[in-house]
Design a protein around this motif. Sequence first.
Motif, PDB file in Angstrom:
ATOM      1  N   ASP A  46       0.862  -1.188   0.000  1.00 14.27           N
ATOM      2  CA  ASP A  46       0.000   0.000   0.000  1.00 14.27           C
ATOM      3  C   ASP A  46       0.897   1.237   0.000  1.00 14.27           C
ATOM      4  O   ASP A  46       2.122   1.131   0.041  1.00 14.27           O
ATOM      5  CB  ASP A  46      -0.889  -0.007   1.251  1.00 14.27           C
ATOM      6  N   ILE A  47       0.267   2.414  -0.004  1.00 17.90           N
ATOM      7  CA  ILE A  47       1.033   3.645   0.166  1.00 17.90           C
ATOM      8  C   ILE A  47       1.628   3.637   1.572  1.00 17.90           C
ATOM      9  O   ILE A  47       1.147   2.914   2.454  1.00 17.90           O
ATOM     10  CB  ILE A  47       0.174   4.906  -0.064  1.00 17.90           C
ATOM     11  N   PHE A  48       2.657   4.438   1.801  1.00 18.43           N
ATOM     12  CA  PHE A  48       3.256   4.503   3.131  1.00 18.43           C
ATOM     13  C   PHE A  48       3.734   5.908   3.429  1.00 18.43           C
ATOM     14  O   PHE A  48       3.966   6.719   2.530  1.00 18.43           O
ATOM     15  CB  PHE A  48       4.386   3.477   3.303  1.00 18.43           C
ATOM     16  N   MET A  49       3.866   6.200   4.713  1.00 19.22           N
ATOM     17  CA  MET A  49       4.228   7.532   5.204  1.00 19.22           C
ATOM     18  C   MET A  49       5.664   7.890   4.829  1.00 19.22           C
ATOM     19  O   MET A  49       6.552   7.044   4.865  1.00 19.22           O
ATOM     20  CB  MET A  49       4.052   7.557   6.723  1.00 19.22           C
ATOM     21  N   ASN A  50       5.873   9.171   4.511  1.00 14.38           N
ATOM     22  CA  ASN A  50       7.237   9.636   4.213  1.00 14.38           C
ATOM     23  C   ASN A  50       7.944  10.093   5.494  1.00 14.38           C
ATOM     24  O   ASN A  50       7.326  10.317   6.527  1.00 14.38           O
ATOM     25  CB  ASN A  50       7.229  10.724   3.138  1.00 14.38           C
ATOM     26  N   ILE A  51       9.255  10.234   5.405  1.00 16.56           N
ATOM     27  CA  ILE A  51      10.052  10.573   6.584  1.00 16.56           C
ATOM     28  C   ILE A  51       9.753  11.984   7.095  1.00 16.56           C
ATOM     29  O   ILE A  51       9.823  12.239   8.298  1.00 16.56           O
ATOM     30  CB  ILE A  51      11.569  10.399   6.310  1.00 16.56           C
ATOM     31  N   LEU A  52       9.378  12.891   6.212  1.00 14.99           N
ATOM     32  CA  LEU A  52       9.103  14.256   6.657  1.00 14.99           C
ATOM     33  C   LEU A  52       7.850  14.313   7.527  1.00 14.99           C
ATOM     34  O   LEU A  52       7.798  15.072   8.501  1.00 14.99           O
ATOM     35  CB  LEU A  52       8.984  15.192   5.457  1.00 14.99           C
ATOM     36  N   THR A  53       6.845  13.507   7.199  1.00 12.71           N
ATOM     37  CA  THR A  53       5.650  13.440   8.037  1.00 12.71           C
ATOM     38  C   THR A  53       6.013  12.835   9.389  1.00 12.71           C
ATOM     39  O   THR A  53       5.603  13.331  10.443  1.00 12.71           O
ATOM     40  CB  THR A  53       4.549  12.619   7.350  1.00 12.71           C
ATOM     41  N   THR A  54       6.790  11.759   9.363  1.00 12.33           N
ATOM     42  CA  THR A  54       7.238  11.137  10.610  1.00 12.33           C
ATOM     43  C   THR A  54       8.013  12.145  11.455  1.00 12.33           C
ATOM     44  O   THR A  54       7.792  12.256  12.668  1.00 12.33           O
ATOM     45  CB  THR A  54       8.117   9.908  10.314  1.00 12.33           C
ATOM     46  N   ASN A  55       8.902  12.890  10.835  1.00  7.68           N
ATOM     47  CA  ASN A  55       9.690  13.892  11.540  1.00  7.68           C
ATOM     48  C   ASN A  55       8.774  14.916  12.225  1.00  7.68           C
ATOM     49  O   ASN A  55       8.989  15.287  13.377  1.00  7.68           O
ATOM     50  CB  ASN A  55      10.643  14.578  10.562  1.00  7.68           C
ATOM     51  N   GLY A  56       7.754  15.359  11.509  1.00  7.86           N
ATOM     52  CA  GLY A  56       6.799  16.307  12.080  1.00  7.86           C
ATOM     53  C   GLY A  56       6.037  15.728  13.261  1.00  7.86           C
ATOM     54  O   GLY A  56       5.797  16.411  14.263  1.00  7.86           O
ATOM     55  N   LEU A  57       5.652  14.454  13.152  1.00  7.81           N
ATOM     56  CA  LEU A  57       4.925  13.811  14.252  1.00  7.81           C
ATOM     57  C   LEU A  57       5.826  13.636  15.480  1.00  7.81           C
ATOM     58  O   LEU A  57       5.362  13.803  16.616  1.00  7.81           O
ATOM     59  CB  LEU A  57       4.354  12.470  13.791  1.00  7.81           C
ATOM     60  N   VAL A  58       7.085  13.324  15.275  1.00  6.63           N
ATOM     61  CA  VAL A  58       8.031  13.224  16.391  1.00  6.63           C
ATOM     62  C   VAL A  58       8.176  14.592  17.057  1.00  6.63           C
ATOM     63  O   VAL A  58       8.136  14.712  18.290  1.00  6.63           O
ATOM     64  CB  VAL A  58       9.394  12.672  15.921  1.00  6.63           C
ATOM     65  N   GLY A  59       8.311  15.637  16.270  1.00  6.87           N
ATOM     66  CA  GLY A  59       8.393  16.993  16.827  1.00  6.87           C
ATOM     67  C   GLY A  59       7.159  17.362  17.622  1.00  6.87           C
ATOM     68  O   GLY A  59       7.253  17.938  18.714  1.00  6.87           O
ATOM     69  N   ARG A  60       5.995  17.020  17.074  1.00  6.92           N
ATOM     70  CA  ARG A  60       4.729  17.284  17.786  1.00  6.92           C
ATOM     71  C   ARG A  60       4.717  16.549  19.122  1.00  6.92           C
ATOM     72  O   ARG A  60       4.298  17.104  20.145  1.00  6.92           O
ATOM     73  CB  ARG A  60       3.555  16.828  16.935  1.00  6.92           C
ATOM     74  N   TYR A  61       5.148  15.310  19.130  1.00 11.40           N
ATOM     75  CA  TYR A  61       5.168  14.509  20.355  1.00 11.40           C
ATOM     76  C   TYR A  61       5.993  15.207  21.437  1.00 11.40           C
ATOM     77  O   TYR A  61       5.571  15.311  22.591  1.00 11.40           O
ATOM     78  CB  TYR A  61       5.729  13.120  20.037  1.00 11.40           C
ATOM     79  N   ILE A  62       7.153  15.705  21.056  1.00 11.07           N
ATOM     80  CA  ILE A  62       8.035  16.365  22.025  1.00 11.07           C
ATOM     81  C   ILE A  62       7.436  17.681  22.506  1.00 11.07           C
ATOM     82  O   ILE A  62       7.395  17.954  23.709  1.00 11.07           O
ATOM     83  CB  ILE A  62       9.442  16.579  21.418  1.00 11.07           C
ATOM     84  N   THR A  63       6.954  18.516  21.592  1.00 10.71           N
ATOM     85  CA  THR A  63       6.406  19.816  22.006  1.00 10.71           C
ATOM     86  C   THR A  63       5.078  19.666  22.750  1.00 10.71           C
ATOM     87  O   THR A  63       4.775  20.483  23.616  1.00 10.71           O
ATOM     88  CB  THR A  63       6.256  20.788  20.820  1.00 10.71           C
ATOM     89  N   ASP A  64       4.293  18.629  22.433  1.00 10.63           N
ATOM     90  CA  ASP A  64       3.081  18.380  23.223  1.00 10.63           C
ATOM     91  C   ASP A  64       3.459  18.091  24.676  1.00 10.63           C
ATOM     92  O   ASP A  64       2.766  18.496  25.595  1.00 10.63           O
ATOM     93  CB  ASP A  64       2.283  17.192  22.677  1.00 10.63           C
ATOM     94  N   HIS A  65       4.548  17.386  24.884  1.00  8.10           N
ATOM     95  CA  HIS A  65       4.971  17.040  26.248  1.00  8.10           C
ATOM     96  C   HIS A  65       5.596  18.231  26.974  1.00  8.10           C
ATOM     97  O   HIS A  65       5.252  18.511  28.115  1.00  8.10           O
ATOM     98  CB  HIS A  65       5.964  15.876  26.239  1.00  8.10           C
ATOM     99  N   PHE A  66       6.534  18.917  26.314  1.00 14.87           N
ATOM    100  CA  PHE A  66       7.301  19.953  26.999  1.00 14.87           C
ATOM    101  C   PHE A  66       6.672  21.334  26.928  1.00 14.87           C
ATOM    102  O   PHE A  66       7.124  22.243  27.608  1.00 14.87           O
ATOM    103  CB  PHE A  66       8.737  19.982  26.463  1.00 14.87           C
ATOM    104  N   GLY A  67       5.651  21.516  26.121  1.00 13.99           N
ATOM    105  CA  GLY A  67       4.914  22.769  26.104  1.00 13.99           C
ATOM    106  C   GLY A  67       5.274  23.690  24.961  1.00 13.99           C
ATOM    107  O   GLY A  67       6.231  23.455  24.217  1.00 13.99           O
ATOM    108  N   PRO A  68       4.492  24.757  24.828  1.00 15.90           N
ATOM    109  CA  PRO A  68       4.619  25.655  23.672  1.00 15.90           C
ATOM    110  C   PRO A  68       5.907  26.464  23.610  1.00 15.90           C
ATOM    111  O   PRO A  68       6.249  26.995  22.564  1.00 15.90           O
ATOM    112  CB  PRO A  68       3.397  26.574  23.791  1.00 15.90           C
TER     113      PRO A  68
END
Length: 140
Positions: A46-68
Amino acid sequence: MRAGDELAPLEIPITRTLIVAGAIASRDYQDVHHDAELAHQKGSPDIFMNILTTNGLVGRYITDHFGPTAVLRKVAIRLGAPNYPGDTMVLTGSVEEVDGDTATVRVVGANGIGKHVTGTVTVTVPAGEPSVIASAEGQA
């Protein structure tokens, strides 16, 4: 923020919309990220996620935890098992080391077939700034 602290897991449903939107937003027009028929022709189920989307999700995970006010200083990730539509990726993290207001966090994102992403994120949280987790702990 202390070495050994665990971040709360974040479950991310992997949908076709997320995969295609992430590819378009990052201007990655490779057919394997939006055309299931061509992905099949190239050997992918099937189609699959690219690394740039993954990178963005990892960044979101960190900033969601540590704050704005958290500032990502370095994101070093490696892809493994693909993220296909219909699966769920669960991001987990742990603080490896702390130097003043800067921490290195080990991140793993796993799906139904294995580890999709592994790596580290260096993040700075200005002194005196509460994290999202810390500010939510005082609420009922």
